[in-house]
Design a protein around this motif. Structure first.
Motif, PDB file in Angstrom:
ATOM      1  N   PHE A 237     -33.158 124.214  -7.385  1.00  0.00           N
ATOM      2  CA  PHE A 237     -33.130 125.397  -8.245  1.00  0.00           C
ATOM      3  C   PHE A 237     -34.296 126.321  -7.885  1.00  0.00           C
ATOM      4  O   PHE A 237     -35.168 125.979  -7.074  1.00  0.00           O
ATOM      5  CB  PHE A 237     -33.189 125.006  -9.734  1.00  0.00           C
ATOM      6  N   VAL A 238     -34.294 127.489  -8.498  1.00  0.00           N
ATOM      7  CA  VAL A 238     -35.342 128.486  -8.305  1.00  0.00           C
ATOM      8  C   VAL A 238     -36.176 128.547  -9.573  1.00  0.00           C
ATOM      9  O   VAL A 238     -35.641 128.569 -10.685  1.00  0.00           O
ATOM     10  CB  VAL A 238     -34.741 129.881  -7.994  1.00  0.00           C
ATOM     11  N   VAL A 239     -37.503 128.574  -9.408  1.00  0.00           N
ATOM     12  CA  VAL A 239     -38.435 128.676 -10.530  1.00  0.00           C
ATOM     13  C   VAL A 239     -39.161 130.007 -10.436  1.00  0.00           C
ATOM     14  O   VAL A 239     -39.750 130.327  -9.403  1.00  0.00           O
ATOM     15  CB  VAL A 239     -39.454 127.516 -10.532  1.00  0.00           C
ATOM     16  N   HIS A 240     -39.124 130.757 -11.499  1.00  0.00           N
ATOM     17  CA  HIS A 240     -39.824 132.046 -11.560  1.00  0.00           C
ATOM     18  C   HIS A 240     -41.134 131.855 -12.326  1.00  0.00           C
ATOM     19  O   HIS A 240     -41.136 131.360 -13.447  1.00  0.00           O
ATOM     20  CB  HIS A 240     -38.952 133.098 -12.245  1.00  0.00           C
ATOM     21  N   GLY A 241     -42.245 132.261 -11.732  1.00  0.00           N
ATOM     22  CA  GLY A 241     -43.552 132.043 -12.347  1.00  0.00           C
ATOM     23  C   GLY A 241     -44.132 130.715 -11.903  1.00  0.00           C
ATOM     24  O   GLY A 241     -44.046 130.343 -10.733  1.00  0.00           O
ATOM     25  N   THR A 242     -44.731 129.965 -12.820  1.00  0.00           N
ATOM     26  CA  THR A 242     -45.354 128.683 -12.461  1.00  0.00           C
ATOM     27  C   THR A 242     -44.334 127.548 -12.583  1.00  0.00           C
ATOM     28  O   THR A 242     -43.322 127.667 -13.276  1.00  0.00           O
ATOM     29  CB  THR A 242     -46.553 128.375 -13.371  1.00  0.00           C
ATOM     30  N   ILE A 243     -44.652 126.421 -11.920  1.00  0.00           N
ATOM     31  CA  ILE A 243     -43.753 125.262 -11.975  1.00  0.00           C
ATOM     32  C   ILE A 243     -44.299 124.187 -12.914  1.00  0.00           C
ATOM     33  O   ILE A 243     -43.870 123.040 -12.875  1.00  0.00           O
ATOM     34  CB  ILE A 243     -43.512 124.674 -10.572  1.00  0.00           C
ATOM     35  N   ASP A 244     -45.229 124.555 -13.783  1.00  0.00           N
ATOM     36  CA  ASP A 244     -45.877 123.584 -14.659  1.00  0.00           C
ATOM     37  C   ASP A 244     -44.863 122.828 -15.519  1.00  0.00           C
ATOM     38  O   ASP A 244     -44.868 121.596 -15.574  1.00  0.00           O
ATOM     39  CB  ASP A 244     -46.900 124.300 -15.553  1.00  0.00           C
ATOM     40  N   SER A 245     -43.971 123.552 -16.219  1.00  0.00           N
ATOM     41  CA  SER A 245     -43.027 122.873 -17.110  1.00  0.00           C
ATOM     42  C   SER A 245     -42.025 122.027 -16.326  1.00  0.00           C
ATOM     43  O   SER A 245     -41.573 120.987 -16.815  1.00  0.00           O
ATOM     44  CB  SER A 245     -42.295 123.898 -17.978  1.00  0.00           C
ATOM     45  N   VAL A 246     -41.682 122.457 -15.105  1.00  0.00           N
ATOM     46  CA  VAL A 246     -40.773 121.679 -14.268  1.00  0.00           C
ATOM     47  C   VAL A 246     -41.397 120.326 -13.932  1.00  0.00           C
ATOM     48  O   VAL A 246     -40.744 119.283 -14.018  1.00  0.00           O
ATOM     49  CB  VAL A 246     -40.421 122.449 -12.984  1.00  0.00           C
ATOM     50  N   VAL A 247     -42.665 120.334 -13.554  1.00  0.00           N
ATOM     51  CA  VAL A 247     -43.358 119.088 -13.215  1.00  0.00           C
ATOM     52  C   VAL A 247     -43.432 118.168 -14.439  1.00  0.00           C
ATOM     53  O   VAL A 247     -43.235 116.947 -14.336  1.00  0.00           O
ATOM     54  CB  VAL A 247     -44.767 119.398 -12.668  1.00  0.00           C
ATOM     55  N   LYS A 248     -43.696 118.754 -15.604  1.00  0.00           N
ATOM     56  CA  LYS A 248     -43.795 117.943 -16.818  1.00  0.00           C
ATOM     57  C   LYS A 248     -42.451 117.301 -17.164  1.00  0.00           C
ATOM     58  O   LYS A 248     -42.391 116.138 -17.592  1.00  0.00           O
ATOM     59  CB  LYS A 248     -44.302 118.798 -17.974  1.00  0.00           C
ATOM     60  N   HIS A 249     -41.359 118.044 -16.989  1.00  0.00           N
ATOM     61  CA  HIS A 249     -40.044 117.468 -17.271  1.00  0.00           C
ATOM     62  C   HIS A 249     -39.657 116.428 -16.210  1.00  0.00           C
ATOM     63  O   HIS A 249     -38.996 115.430 -16.518  1.00  0.00           O
ATOM     64  CB  HIS A 249     -38.988 118.570 -17.340  1.00  0.00           C
ATOM     65  N   ALA A 250     -40.078 116.668 -14.973  1.00  0.00           N
ATOM     66  CA  ALA A 250     -39.783 115.698 -13.921  1.00  0.00           C
ATOM     67  C   ALA A 250     -40.449 114.359 -14.207  1.00  0.00           C
ATOM     68  O   ALA A 250     -39.945 113.299 -13.803  1.00  0.00           O
ATOM     69  CB  ALA A 250     -40.237 116.239 -12.572  1.00  0.00           C
ATOM     70  N   ALA A 251     -41.574 114.406 -14.923  1.00  0.00           N
ATOM     71  CA  ALA A 251     -42.299 113.170 -15.238  1.00  0.00           C
ATOM     72  C   ALA A 251     -41.497 112.257 -16.159  1.00  0.00           C
ATOM     73  O   ALA A 251     -41.825 111.068 -16.298  1.00  0.00           O
ATOM     74  CB  ALA A 251     -43.647 113.504 -15.880  1.00  0.00           C
ATOM     75  N   ASN A 252     -40.441 112.771 -16.782  1.00  0.00           N
ATOM     76  CA  ASN A 252     -39.586 111.949 -17.643  1.00  0.00           C
ATOM     77  C   ASN A 252     -38.574 111.131 -16.847  1.00  0.00           C
ATOM     78  O   ASN A 252     -37.798 110.365 -17.430  1.00  0.00           O
ATOM     79  CB  ASN A 252     -38.837 112.847 -18.632  1.00  0.00           C
ATOM     80  N   HIS A 253     -38.557 111.295 -15.525  1.00  0.00           N
ATOM     81  CA  HIS A 253     -37.574 110.633 -14.684  1.00  0.00           C
ATOM     82  C   HIS A 253     -38.275 109.876 -13.557  1.00  0.00           C
ATOM     83  O   HIS A 253     -39.453 110.095 -13.279  1.00  0.00           O
ATOM     84  CB  HIS A 253     -36.605 111.666 -14.093  1.00  0.00           C
ATOM     85  N   ARG A 254     -37.514 108.995 -12.902  1.00  0.00           N
ATOM     86  CA  ARG A 254     -38.029 108.332 -11.707  1.00  0.00           C
ATOM     87  C   ARG A 254     -37.773 109.269 -10.521  1.00  0.00           C
ATOM     88  O   ARG A 254     -36.628 109.419 -10.064  1.00  0.00           O
ATOM     89  CB  ARG A 254     -37.336 106.986 -11.496  1.00  0.00           C
ATOM     90  N   VAL A 255     -38.845 109.906 -10.057  1.00  0.00           N
ATOM     91  CA  VAL A 255     -38.742 110.921  -9.007  1.00  0.00           C
ATOM     92  C   VAL A 255     -39.062 110.290  -7.656  1.00  0.00           C
ATOM     93  O   VAL A 255     -40.129 109.690  -7.471  1.00  0.00           O
ATOM     94  CB  VAL A 255     -39.707 112.097  -9.273  1.00  0.00           C
ATOM     95  N   LEU A 256     -38.119 110.405  -6.718  1.00  0.00           N
ATOM     96  CA  LEU A 256     -38.359 109.909  -5.368  1.00  0.00           C
ATOM     97  C   LEU A 256     -39.126 110.927  -4.529  1.00  0.00           C
ATOM     98  O   LEU A 256     -39.950 110.562  -3.695  1.00  0.00           O
ATOM     99  CB  LEU A 256     -37.026 109.566  -4.702  1.00  0.00           C
ATOM    100  N   SER A 257     -38.835 112.182  -4.747  1.00  0.00           N
ATOM    101  CA  SER A 257     -39.582 113.233  -4.037  1.00  0.00           C
ATOM    102  C   SER A 257     -39.420 114.547  -4.780  1.00  0.00           C
ATOM    103  O   SER A 257     -38.409 114.780  -5.452  1.00  0.00           O
ATOM    104  CB  SER A 257     -39.093 113.390  -2.589  1.00  0.00           C
ATOM    105  N   LEU A 258     -40.444 115.389  -4.664  1.00  0.00           N
ATOM    106  CA  LEU A 258     -40.408 116.734  -5.249  1.00  0.00           C
ATOM    107  C   LEU A 258     -41.034 117.688  -4.242  1.00  0.00           C
ATOM    108  O   LEU A 258     -42.191 117.505  -3.851  1.00  0.00           O
ATOM    109  CB  LEU A 258     -41.164 116.792  -6.580  1.00  0.00           C
ATOM    110  N   THR A 259     -40.278 118.645  -3.799  1.00  0.00           N
ATOM    111  CA  THR A 259     -40.801 119.628  -2.849  1.00  0.00           C
ATOM    112  C   THR A 259     -40.657 121.021  -3.441  1.00  0.00           C
ATOM    113  O   THR A 259     -39.686 121.323  -4.134  1.00  0.00           O
ATOM    114  CB  THR A 259     -40.060 119.568  -1.503  1.00  0.00           C
ATOM    115  N   SER A 260     -41.654 121.850  -3.161  1.00  0.00           N
ATOM    116  CA  SER A 260     -41.656 123.231  -3.643  1.00  0.00           C
ATOM    117  C   SER A 260     -41.942 124.143  -2.466  1.00  0.00           C
ATOM    118  O   SER A 260     -42.930 123.952  -1.747  1.00  0.00           O
ATOM    119  CB  SER A 260     -42.723 123.406  -4.724  1.00  0.00           C
ATOM    120  N   HIS A 261     -41.083 125.113  -2.270  1.00  0.00           N
ATOM    121  CA  HIS A 261     -41.233 126.042  -1.149  1.00  0.00           C
ATOM    122  C   HIS A 261     -41.409 127.441  -1.690  1.00  0.00           C
ATOM    123  O   HIS A 261     -40.546 127.967  -2.386  1.00  0.00           O
ATOM    124  CB  HIS A 261     -39.996 125.982  -0.242  1.00  0.00           C
TER     125      HIS A 261
END
Length: 321
Positions: A265-289
């Motif tokens: 997906f596309v994030v407009h502004g900061t990715i702070d809330s995305v990272v916090k929500h990702a912490a609720n799951h078992r994340v194998l990888s997270l990349t931001s471009h």
């Protein structure tokens, strides 16, 4: 620091500044004001008109119409006086191939009435520049360092820098940022052009965005950052559709795609809330471009065009008689 400048006068002021190269546009109706003591970024993709603007400020080319004023002095009528106050780094820096770096800088310093030799050496050492080699032996990066030394060495009132970190390695880029802050400390104003978003974010107070020869936006760096967007990919240790709604409902998220266990997906502004929500799951990888500035501009102007179209009044219906 040279002669006194009355308080309250902008470091740079342009009014309707326009330059055409025959039928081709350089810049058009540029109205810009740069405050004394600030670091101002002039941001835009290649070909937007950044270098044309700088050459007009330095009276290296003449405007088709309009004017530019530097510390209250006309860029054409007071060109020589302005050049005494300015440290200028052109986008293409070429000098005498048979002179050493030291000979080149010593000569340029003498043209300005003399620069202390220790200041030349100290600035060169900060940039890890060997002054004993001839210009023809320098890499592109080392030639850029010579250009930076000659711009800073006389402690000018105004630094006009055309893509100053081009060809510099990351360590020397960081050193340039420190030099810029120190120049602000001695009271200098810095006007720098760039097409590198991170560079402008790092060092500038305000930014002007130029597109196709027109100044389309001026604002603080925080306002520019708010327009930034990221492409994010999260690979989960679970089927991605289960987490789809959680991310799709975030106000800064758009263009969500799901492929097996991967969310894009596309994030407009900061990715702070995305990272916090990702912490609720078992994340194998997270990349931001972060997109290139060119891509960011395309996105910025796409929204700008949509807003302008939405605000445009509907054309009245034609009725017969």
């Amino acid at each position: 620091m040279g002669q006194s400048i009355p308080a309250g006068i902008p470091a740079i002021q342009t009014e309707g500044l326009t330059k055409y190269y025959g039928p081709h546009r350089g810049i058009e109706d540029l109205d810009l004001s740069v405050r004394e003591g600030e670091i101002f970024g002039f941001l835009g993709p290649n070909g937007a008109g950044k270098t044309t603007t700088i050459r007009l400020l330095m009276d290296l080319i003449r405007p088709t119409r309009g004017r530019a004023v530097v510390f209250g002095k006309d860029s054409r009528a007071d060109s020589v006086e302005i050049k005494r106050m300015v440290g200028y780094l052109p986008g293409e820096f070429a000098l005498w191939n048979n002179l050493t770096g030291w000979q080149t800088l010593h000569y340029l310093g003498n043209l300005r009435g003399g620069v202390p030799p220790e200041r030349i050496r100290e600035t060169a050492e900060r940039l890890q520049l060997d002054l004993g080699r001839k210009m023809r032996e320098y890499s592109k990066g080392n030639k850029q360092k010579v250009g930076l030394v000659q711009a800073f060495m006389h402690r000018p009132r105004l630094l006009v820098l055309d893509e100053p970190t081009a060809s510099l390695d990351p360590l020397n880029q960081q050193e340039f940022f420190r030099m810029a802050e120190e120049a602000r400390g001695w009271g200098a104003t810095i006007f720098l052009s760039s097409h590198i978003m991170s560079e402008v974010e790092h060092v500038c107070d305000r930014v002007g965005i130029v597109r196709e020869g027109h100044l389309v936006s001026v604002g603080s760096v925080s306002e520019v950052i708010a327009e930034r967007h990221f492409h994010v990919e999260i690979k989960l240790d679970e089927p991605a559709p289960a987490a789809l709604d959680e991310f799709a409902h975030l106000p800064e998220v758009s263009d969500v795609e799901v492929l097996d266990s991967t969310l894009r997906f596309v994030v407009h502004g900061t990715i702070d809330s995305v990272v916090k929500h990702a912490a609720n799951h078992r994340v194998l990888s997270l990349t931001s471009h972060e997109p290139t500035l060119e891509e960011a501009f395309l996105e910025y102007y796409r929204h700008e065009g949509e807003e302008a179209a939405a605000e445009e009044p509907a054309e009245p219906a034609l009725t017969g008689r």
